[in-house]
Design an enzyme around this catalytic site. Structure first.
Site, PDB file in Angstrom:
ATOM      1  N   TRP A 268       0.471  -1.455   0.251  1.00 11.96           N
ATOM      2  CA  TRP A 268       0.132  -0.290  -0.081  1.00 11.96           C
ATOM      3  C   TRP A 268       1.127   1.361  -0.010  1.00 11.96           C
ATOM      4  O   TRP A 268       0.516   1.947   0.179  1.00 11.96           O
ATOM      5  CB  TRP A 268      -0.992   0.403   1.578  1.00 11.96           C
ATOM      6  CG  TRP A 268      -0.723  -0.442   2.362  1.00 11.96           C
ATOM      7  CD1 TRP A 268      -0.241  -1.844   2.875  1.00 11.96           C
ATOM      8  CD2 TRP A 268      -1.002  -0.007   3.389  1.00 11.96           C
ATOM      9  NE1 TRP A 268       0.070  -2.531   3.773  1.00 11.96           N
ATOM     10  CE2 TRP A 268       0.185  -0.123   4.391  1.00 11.96           C
ATOM     11  CE3 TRP A 268      -0.325   1.287   4.047  1.00 11.96           C
ATOM     12  CZ2 TRP A 268       0.266  -0.101   6.166  1.00 11.96           C
ATOM     13  CZ3 TRP A 268      -0.212   1.915   5.370  1.00 11.96           C
ATOM     14  CH2 TRP A 268       0.049   1.658   6.051  1.00 11.96           C
ATOM     15  N   GLU A 269       2.383   1.489  -0.162  1.00 13.43           N
ATOM     16  CA  GLU A 269       3.137   2.770  -0.933  1.00 13.43           C
ATOM     17  C   GLU A 269       2.964   2.591   0.682  1.00 13.43           C
ATOM     18  O   GLU A 269       3.175   4.213   0.831  1.00 13.43           O
ATOM     19  CB  GLU A 269       2.706   2.576  -1.685  1.00 13.43           C
ATOM     20  CG  GLU A 269       2.244   1.865  -2.939  1.00 13.43           C
ATOM     21  CD  GLU A 269       2.083   2.513  -4.374  1.00 13.43           C
ATOM     22  OE1 GLU A 269       1.226   3.325  -4.104  1.00 13.43           O
ATOM     23  OE2 GLU A 269       1.710   1.882  -5.235  1.00 13.43           O
TER      24      GLU A 269
END
Ligand code: SF4
Ligand code: SF4
Length: 153
Positions: A43-44
């Site tokens: 999810w960066e």
């Protein structure tokens, strides 16, 4: 774009493995280098990027601060207590941002093992561990029936 590790920069220290909240950064058992085992689950969050001492991890910057076609470098400096962001835009412009990492001394946050074990009664309570005292409040705010929209109760 999920994270991508430059294998020639990675030294296999494992910091990214320890910090990834999705548990998807692993060390390749043959090459002893880190890689993202499940890019779809990334999810960066940038935790691994910030923790990597070798600047070996690339990740897409969020669209609110860097449009497509850019590159982002994050540099964490514990001794200064700062994190710096270097953003290179595709038209050649470059922007640098520096932010404080935290407002308390490095290493001063207690680990869970430094706290007393919760009682059996605490396991059945609504509050999370060490609430409300860890929030520096006497009592958690709660909705009472008289504050609900009329007709709900
Ligand atoms: S950006 Fe966050 S979720 Fe993705 S691999 Fe790194 S630590 Fe894990
Ligand atoms: S933190 Fe950086 S150098 Fe360490 S294993 Fe991960 S990618 Fe490699």
């Amino acid at each position: 774009m999920p994270t991508f590790v430059y294998m020639t920069r990675c030294d296999g220290c494992g910091y990214c493995v320890d910090i990834c909240p999705s548990d998807i950064m692993h060390i390749d058992t043959t090459y002893r280098r880190a890689y993202n085992i499940e890019p779809n689950m990334c999810w960066e969050c940038y935790s691994c990027v910030k923790s990597c001492p070798q600047h070996a991890i690339d990740c897409r910057g969020y669209s609110d601060f860097a449009p497509m076609g850019h590159s982002v470098r994050a540099l964490r400096e514990e001794e200064k207590g700062t994190i710096s962001w270097k953003i290179k835009f595709r038209d050649g412009r470059e922007k640098n941002f520096v932010s404080p990492i935290r407002t308390t001394p490095w290493g001063s946050i207690k680990s869970p093992s430094d706290y007393a074990a919760p009682s059996q009664a605490a396991f059945k309570a609504q509050e999370l561990a060490h609430e409300p005292e860890a929030l520096n409040i006497g009592k958690l705010p709660a909705l009472t029936p008289d504050r609900l929209k009329q007709g709900v109760v």
